[in-house]
Design a protein around this motif. Structure first.
Motif, PDB file in Angstrom:
ATOM      1  N   ILE A 247      -5.966   3.626  14.579  1.00  0.00           N
ATOM      2  CA  ILE A 247      -5.333   4.620  13.744  1.00  0.00           C
ATOM      3  C   ILE A 247      -6.996   4.106  12.353  1.00  0.00           C
ATOM      4  O   ILE A 247      -6.981   3.207  12.492  1.00  0.00           O
ATOM      5  CB  ILE A 247      -4.885   4.731  12.596  1.00  0.00           C
ATOM      6  CG1 ILE A 247      -3.280   4.722  13.475  1.00  0.00           C
ATOM      7  CG2 ILE A 247      -4.634   5.254  11.291  1.00  0.00           C
ATOM      8  CD1 ILE A 247      -1.800   5.064  12.911  1.00  0.00           C
ATOM      9  N   ALA A 248      -8.144   5.209  12.975  1.00  0.00           N
ATOM     10  CA  ALA A 248      -8.876   5.424  11.847  1.00  0.00           C
ATOM     11  C   ALA A 248      -8.728   5.515  10.476  1.00  0.00           C
ATOM     12  O   ALA A 248      -7.040   5.773   9.538  1.00  0.00           O
ATOM     13  CB  ALA A 248      -9.976   6.388  11.838  1.00  0.00           C
ATOM     14  N   VAL A 249      -9.764   4.751   9.704  1.00  0.00           N
ATOM     15  CA  VAL A 249      -9.530   4.949   8.164  1.00  0.00           C
ATOM     16  C   VAL A 249      -9.955   6.430   7.288  1.00  0.00           C
ATOM     17  O   VAL A 249     -10.832   6.609   7.599  1.00  0.00           O
ATOM     18  CB  VAL A 249     -10.089   3.618   6.602  1.00  0.00           C
ATOM     19  CG1 VAL A 249     -10.086   3.583   5.792  1.00  0.00           C
ATOM     20  CG2 VAL A 249      -9.280   1.787   8.071  1.00  0.00           C
ATOM     21  N   SER A 250      -8.741   7.050   7.211  1.00  0.00           N
ATOM     22  CA  SER A 250      -8.639   8.185   6.531  1.00  0.00           C
ATOM     23  C   SER A 250      -9.433   8.009   4.911  1.00  0.00           C
ATOM     24  O   SER A 250      -8.962   6.375   4.358  1.00  0.00           O
ATOM     25  CB  SER A 250      -7.670   9.233   6.718  1.00  0.00           C
ATOM     26  OG  SER A 250      -6.172   8.472   5.910  1.00  0.00           O
ATOM     27  N   PRO A 251      -8.893   9.008   3.966  1.00  0.00           N
ATOM     28  CA  PRO A 251      -9.407   8.799   3.059  1.00  0.00           C
ATOM     29  C   PRO A 251      -8.264   8.814   2.097  1.00  0.00           C
ATOM     30  O   PRO A 251      -7.959   7.276   1.413  1.00  0.00           O
ATOM     31  CB  PRO A 251     -10.258  10.986   2.636  1.00  0.00           C
ATOM     32  CG  PRO A 251     -10.837  10.788   4.124  1.00  0.00           C
ATOM     33  CD  PRO A 251     -10.236   9.977   4.938  1.00  0.00           C
ATOM     34  N   GLU A 252      -7.168   9.394   2.782  1.00  0.00           N
ATOM     35  CA  GLU A 252      -5.896   8.277   2.108  1.00  0.00           C
ATOM     36  C   GLU A 252      -5.797   6.963   2.085  1.00  0.00           C
ATOM     37  O   GLU A 252      -5.233   5.879   1.291  1.00  0.00           O
ATOM     38  CB  GLU A 252      -4.227   9.502   2.238  1.00  0.00           C
ATOM     39  CG  GLU A 252      -3.302   8.940   1.788  1.00  0.00           C
ATOM     40  CD  GLU A 252      -2.311   9.518   2.776  1.00  0.00           C
ATOM     41  OE1 GLU A 252      -1.237   9.637   2.509  1.00  0.00           O
ATOM     42  OE2 GLU A 252      -2.534  10.627   3.563  1.00  0.00           O
TER      43      GLU A 252
ATOM     44  N   THR B  30       0.910  -1.348   0.155  1.00  0.00           N
ATOM     45  CA  THR B  30       0.260   0.418   0.186  1.00  0.00           C
ATOM     46  C   THR B  30       0.672   1.325   0.121  1.00  0.00           C
ATOM     47  O   THR B  30       0.180   2.500  -0.423  1.00  0.00           O
ATOM     48  CB  THR B  30      -0.917  -0.225   0.950  1.00  0.00           C
ATOM     49  OG1 THR B  30       0.027   0.264   2.528  1.00  0.00           O
ATOM     50  CG2 THR B  30      -1.754  -1.202   1.380  1.00  0.00           C
ATOM     51  N   GLY B  31       1.965   1.247   0.129  1.00  0.00           N
ATOM     52  CA  GLY B  31       2.839   2.286   0.721  1.00  0.00           C
ATOM     53  C   GLY B  31       2.902   2.937   1.803  1.00  0.00           C
ATOM     54  O   GLY B  31       3.575   4.274   1.796  1.00  0.00           O
ATOM     55  N   LEU B  32       1.935   2.565   2.948  1.00  0.00           N
ATOM     56  CA  LEU B  32       2.479   3.096   4.354  1.00  0.00           C
ATOM     57  C   LEU B  32       3.145   2.637   4.560  1.00  0.00           C
ATOM     58  O   LEU B  32       3.449   1.309   4.632  1.00  0.00           O
ATOM     59  CB  LEU B  32       0.645   2.000   4.868  1.00  0.00           C
ATOM     60  CG  LEU B  32      -0.847   2.872   4.178  1.00  0.00           C
ATOM     61  CD1 LEU B  32      -1.655   2.012   4.949  1.00  0.00           C
ATOM     62  CD2 LEU B  32      -0.935   4.269   4.571  1.00  0.00           C
ATOM     63  N   ASP B  33       2.893   3.178   5.986  1.00  0.00           N
ATOM     64  CA  ASP B  33       5.204   2.978   7.502  1.00  0.00           C
ATOM     65  C   ASP B  33       4.028   2.256   7.982  1.00  0.00           C
ATOM     66  O   ASP B  33       2.849   1.810   8.355  1.00  0.00           O
ATOM     67  CB  ASP B  33       5.017   4.120   7.222  1.00  0.00           C
ATOM     68  CG  ASP B  33       4.231   4.598   8.719  1.00  0.00           C
ATOM     69  OD1 ASP B  33       3.937   4.163   9.350  1.00  0.00           O
ATOM     70  OD2 ASP B  33       3.827   6.005   8.219  1.00  0.00           O
ATOM     71  N   ILE B  34       4.929   1.000   8.887  1.00  0.00           N
ATOM     72  CA  ILE B  34       4.695   0.280   9.173  1.00  0.00           C
ATOM     73  C   ILE B  34       3.947   0.350  10.591  1.00  0.00           C
ATOM     74  O   ILE B  34       3.342  -0.321  11.039  1.00  0.00           O
ATOM     75  CB  ILE B  34       5.941  -1.109   9.579  1.00  0.00           C
ATOM     76  CG1 ILE B  34       5.633  -2.424  10.003  1.00  0.00           C
ATOM     77  CG2 ILE B  34       6.944  -0.007  10.536  1.00  0.00           C
ATOM     78  CD1 ILE B  34       4.740  -3.140   9.530  1.00  0.00           C
ATOM     79  N   TRP B  35       4.197   1.784  10.618  1.00  0.00           N
ATOM     80  CA  TRP B  35       3.826   2.477  11.847  1.00  0.00           C
ATOM     81  C   TRP B  35       1.704   2.420  11.791  1.00  0.00           C
ATOM     82  O   TRP B  35       1.130   2.100  12.533  1.00  0.00           O
ATOM     83  CB  TRP B  35       3.915   3.521  13.125  1.00  0.00           C
ATOM     84  CG  TRP B  35       5.246   3.541  12.809  1.00  0.00           C
ATOM     85  CD1 TRP B  35       6.935   3.161  12.172  1.00  0.00           C
ATOM     86  CD2 TRP B  35       6.155   2.109  13.730  1.00  0.00           C
ATOM     87  NE1 TRP B  35       7.905   3.229  12.837  1.00  0.00           N
ATOM     88  CE2 TRP B  35       7.845   2.464  13.666  1.00  0.00           C
ATOM     89  CE3 TRP B  35       6.096   1.668  15.089  1.00  0.00           C
ATOM     90  CZ2 TRP B  35       8.553   1.533  14.622  1.00  0.00           C
ATOM     91  CZ3 TRP B  35       6.976   0.777  15.991  1.00  0.00           C
ATOM     92  CH2 TRP B  35       7.930   1.080  15.456  1.00  0.00           C
ATOM     93  N   THR B  36       1.690   2.940  10.409  1.00  0.00           N
ATOM     94  CA  THR B  36       0.435   3.403  10.360  1.00  0.00           C
ATOM     95  C   THR B  36       0.068   2.255  10.124  1.00  0.00           C
ATOM     96  O   THR B  36      -1.748   1.612  10.553  1.00  0.00           O
ATOM     97  CB  THR B  36       0.488   3.700   9.255  1.00  0.00           C
ATOM     98  OG1 THR B  36       0.936   4.866   8.976  1.00  0.00           O
ATOM     99  CG2 THR B  36      -0.736   3.932   8.718  1.00  0.00           C
ATOM    100  N   VAL B  37       0.221   0.740   9.443  1.00  0.00           N
ATOM    101  CA  VAL B  37      -0.142  -0.015   9.446  1.00  0.00           C
ATOM    102  C   VAL B  37      -0.395  -1.135  10.729  1.00  0.00           C
ATOM    103  O   VAL B  37      -2.197  -1.700  10.723  1.00  0.00           O
ATOM    104  CB  VAL B  37       0.947  -1.559   8.554  1.00  0.00           C
ATOM    105  CG1 VAL B  37       0.099  -3.076   8.333  1.00  0.00           C
ATOM    106  CG2 VAL B  37      -0.005  -1.351   6.965  1.00  0.00           C
ATOM    107  N   ASN B  38       0.382  -1.232  11.426  1.00  0.00           N
ATOM    108  CA  ASN B  38      -0.457  -1.638  12.754  1.00  0.00           C
ATOM    109  C   ASN B  38      -1.110  -0.712  13.315  1.00  0.00           C
ATOM    110  O   ASN B  38      -1.565  -1.402  14.415  1.00  0.00           O
ATOM    111  CB  ASN B  38       1.565  -1.280  13.420  1.00  0.00           C
ATOM    112  CG  ASN B  38       2.091  -2.133  13.378  1.00  0.00           C
ATOM    113  OD1 ASN B  38       1.720  -3.853  12.472  1.00  0.00           O
ATOM    114  ND2 ASN B  38       3.490  -2.053  13.587  1.00  0.00           N
ATOM    115  N   GLY B  39      -0.941   0.198  13.687  1.00  0.00           N
ATOM    116  CA  GLY B  39      -2.202   1.332  14.455  1.00  0.00           C
ATOM    117  C   GLY B  39      -3.436   1.446  13.561  1.00  0.00           C
ATOM    118  O   GLY B  39      -4.264   1.109  14.621  1.00  0.00           O
TER     119      GLY B  39
END
Length: 102
Positions: free
Chosen positions: A60-65, A45-54
């Motif tokens: 971490i809520a799902v934002s539009p991005e 996805t190109g998301l960083d691992i911290w975001t994915v873990n969150g």
């Protein structure tokens, strides 16, 4: 989410809003069945691992991005993950402030 037509409360009585949580859906319906790791999801996805873990931990809520990246990675209709987040947020509000019986 289906509502009980008698009093607009979630049905059945044992229903739990965590069943709609994007983190739950992501793990149970996508990561586990497809044997994907969090690292696979981050790379894809190109998301960083911290975001994915969150996201996976429900912190971490799902934002539009984020939703757009998840939609693309899994080949889903645009807006799938964002709508899921909105439905979860609505369910939490309904549980916190149930509608009065009619």
């Amino acid at each position: 989410m289906k509502l009980n037509s008698h009093n607009d409360s979630p049905a059945p009585a044992s229903w739990n809003p965590s069943q709609l949580q994007p983190a739950h859906i992501l793990v149970m319906e996508f990561l586990t069945p497809f044997k994907l790791t969090r690292e696979d999801l981050a790379k894809g996805t190109g998301l960083d691992i911290w975001t994915v873990n969150g996201i996976v931990m429900g912190k971490i809520a799902v934002s539009p991005e984020i939703g757009s990246k998840l939609d693309s990675f899994f080949g889903l209709d645009s807006g799938f993950w964002l709508k899921l987040q909105q439905e979860y947020d609505d369910a939490l509000r309904l549980c916190a402030h149930p509608l009065p019986a009619r």
